[in-house]
Design an enzyme around this catalytic site. Sequence first.
Site, PDB file in Angstrom:
ATOM      1  N   ASN A   1       0.841  -1.208   0.000  1.00 12.29           N
ATOM      2  CA  ASN A   1       0.000   0.000   0.000  1.00 12.29           C
ATOM      3  C   ASN A   1       0.876   1.258   0.000  1.00 12.29           C
ATOM      4  O   ASN A   1       0.585   2.241  -0.693  1.00 12.29           O
ATOM      5  CB  ASN A   1      -0.904   0.052   1.247  1.00 12.29           C
ATOM      6  CG  ASN A   1      -1.814  -1.157   1.375  1.00 12.29           C
ATOM      7  OD1 ASN A   1      -2.002  -1.895   0.428  1.00 12.29           O
ATOM      8  ND2 ASN A   1      -2.366  -1.356   2.564  1.00 12.29           N
TER       9      ASN A   1
ATOM     10  N   TRP B   1      -5.566 -15.548   6.437  1.00 10.06           N
ATOM     11  CA  TRP B   1      -4.959 -16.850   6.153  1.00 10.06           C
ATOM     12  C   TRP B   1      -3.582 -16.539   5.564  1.00 10.06           C
ATOM     13  O   TRP B   1      -3.450 -16.291   4.359  1.00 10.06           O
ATOM     14  CB  TRP B   1      -5.788 -17.625   5.120  1.00 10.06           C
ATOM     15  CG  TRP B   1      -7.107 -18.104   5.616  1.00 10.06           C
ATOM     16  CD1 TRP B   1      -7.395 -19.347   6.082  1.00 10.06           C
ATOM     17  CD2 TRP B   1      -8.341 -17.356   5.680  1.00 10.06           C
ATOM     18  NE1 TRP B   1      -8.729 -19.414   6.436  1.00 10.06           N
ATOM     19  CE2 TRP B   1      -9.321 -18.208   6.207  1.00 10.06           C
ATOM     20  CE3 TRP B   1      -8.702 -16.043   5.353  1.00 10.06           C
ATOM     21  CZ2 TRP B   1     -10.647 -17.803   6.409  1.00 10.06           C
ATOM     22  CZ3 TRP B   1     -10.010 -15.624   5.551  1.00 10.06           C
ATOM     23  CH2 TRP B   1     -10.963 -16.500   6.079  1.00 10.06           C
TER      24      TRP B   1
ATOM     25  N   ASP C   1      -0.314   3.888   5.917  1.00 13.59           N
ATOM     26  CA  ASP C   1       0.487   3.446   4.758  1.00 13.59           C
ATOM     27  C   ASP C   1       0.537   4.548   3.697  1.00 13.59           C
ATOM     28  O   ASP C   1       1.584   4.806   3.090  1.00 13.59           O
ATOM     29  CB  ASP C   1      -0.128   2.192   4.109  1.00 13.59           C
ATOM     30  CG  ASP C   1      -0.270   1.041   5.090  1.00 13.59           C
ATOM     31  OD1 ASP C   1       0.494   0.986   6.072  1.00 13.59           O
ATOM     32  OD2 ASP C   1      -1.161   0.193   4.867  1.00 13.59           O
TER      33      ASP C   1
HETATM   34  P1  ADP Z   1      -2.464   4.236  11.058  1.00 16.28           P
HETATM   35  O1  ADP Z   1      -3.361   3.923   9.893  1.00 16.28           O
HETATM   36  O2  ADP Z   1      -1.070   3.743  10.856  1.00 16.28           O
HETATM   37  O3  ADP Z   1      -3.056   3.895  12.401  1.00 16.28           O
HETATM   38  P2  ADP Z   1      -3.178   6.986  11.639  1.00 16.28           P
HETATM   39  O4  ADP Z   1      -4.571   6.548  11.995  1.00 16.28           O
HETATM   40  O5  ADP Z   1      -2.420   7.676  12.706  1.00 16.28           O
HETATM   41  O6  ADP Z   1      -2.282   5.836  11.047  1.00 16.28           O
HETATM   42  O7  ADP Z   1      -3.357   7.962  10.384  1.00 16.28           O
HETATM   43  C1  ADP Z   1      -2.305   8.333   9.538  1.00 16.28           C
HETATM   44  C2  ADP Z   1      -2.615   9.704   8.967  1.00 16.28           C
HETATM   45  O8  ADP Z   1      -3.884   9.665   8.289  1.00 16.28           O
HETATM   46  C3  ADP Z   1      -2.752  10.790  10.027  1.00 16.28           C
HETATM   47  O9  ADP Z   1      -1.488  11.341  10.358  1.00 16.28           O
HETATM   48  C4  ADP Z   1      -3.650  11.785   9.300  1.00 16.28           C
HETATM   49  O10 ADP Z   1      -2.884  12.587   8.416  1.00 16.28           O
HETATM   50  C5  ADP Z   1      -4.565  10.880   8.479  1.00 16.28           C
HETATM   51  N1  ADP Z   1      -5.811  10.589   9.232  1.00 16.28           N
HETATM   52  C6  ADP Z   1      -6.131   9.471   9.897  1.00 16.28           C
HETATM   53  N2  ADP Z   1      -7.364   9.562  10.457  1.00 16.28           N
HETATM   54  C7  ADP Z   1      -7.837  10.776  10.125  1.00 16.28           C
HETATM   55  C8  ADP Z   1      -9.051  11.497  10.383  1.00 16.28           C
HETATM   56  N3  ADP Z   1     -10.025  10.959  11.124  1.00 16.28           N
HETATM   57  N4  ADP Z   1      -9.158  12.743   9.879  1.00 16.28           N
HETATM   58  C9  ADP Z   1      -8.182  13.288   9.140  1.00 16.28           C
HETATM   59  N5  ADP Z   1      -7.015  12.670   8.840  1.00 16.28           N
HETATM   60  C10 ADP Z   1      -6.837  11.437   9.334  1.00 16.28           C
END
Ligand code: ADP
Length: 302
Positions: free
Chosen positions: A32, A101, A257
């Site tokens: 990804n 899997w 990712d």
């Molecule tokens: P992971 O998928 O590795 O858990 P995160 O959830 O921290 O990573 O999200 C990675 C990036 O995606 C964040 O730094 C932000 O830029 C964006 N992102 C994730 N969730 C949101 C959200 N609810 N609103 C806006 N941007 C988001």
Amino acid sequence: MTSILGIGECMIELSPAEGSLLRQGFAGDVFNTLWYAKATGGPDAEVAFFTAVGDDPISDRMLAFAATAGIRCDSVPRIPGRRPGLYVIHLTGAERTFSYWRDTSAARLMMRHANRLWPQVADADFVYFSGITLAILSHEDCELFLGNLRARMKPGARVAFDPNLRPHLWDDADRMRRVISRAAGLSDIVLPSFDDECRNFGDAAPEDTARRYGALGADQVVVKNGPLPTLLLNKGGMQDFPVPPVEGVVDTTAAGDSFNGAYLSALGRGAAVAQAIAVAQACSAQVVYRKGALVPFSDLRI
Ligand code: ADP
């Protein structure tokens, strides 16, 4: 042009479609990331993937899918009798859960063909892998990888690493923390997600995560934290980068990712770190706003 080599596993993905139908795609954390590095890097971006696949028709289709996206898989070994891993997405409302899997997937044996990996490592400007890459390797193969990686890279090339902590993939949590810390210690850029680090290393705040990986030697630690500010630690100190709000978040699969892929490709194009974080946040914002891990290139506006 800067080249990015990703090392990891791509799986067959089955996601809910109309009625009881399942739609088949391909995805996996490192793959990804490469997808978004290519999507945001443009046609000249040099993006390559190292994994292992089987000798079956679905493995052929996986490689063809990567090729269509412009992700090179030139040296990917074929493991006779093995097949790619597979996962099914279950949707209950907006909640997603997964069944996997992957215990006997071909990718687990990629280091048996390390002779195909090292020349690619020697060519790359960025080598990217994750905690999941390490978790699926045998102890010996993990040692072979981590013990040789830096020595095989060209001068000036950088290692980027996302710890992507998945305790269920490891035989024990202490070993997971040891191996992840060792990999981070070999890395120039560490790209953790705070919720994983909090759960598995007990960090109370993103600053703790940044300090812990910074102390292991990384030049840059970028701590992602969902909609909360992204935290950077580098030689300039710590700095928060607020995440622009996204209306109507649909699916956060591959948020991290996509951030990593856009971030590395921006650095590769010579962007300053702050600019690369802005590009990465803008890319993730478009990914969380749509269903599925891989947003078609034509739907991304970066
Ligand atoms: P992971 O998928 O590795 O858990 P995160 O959830 O921290 O990573 O999200 C990675 C990036 O995606 C964040 O730094 C932000 O830029 C964006 N992102 C994730 N969730 C949101 C959200 N609810 N609103 C806006 N941007 C988001």
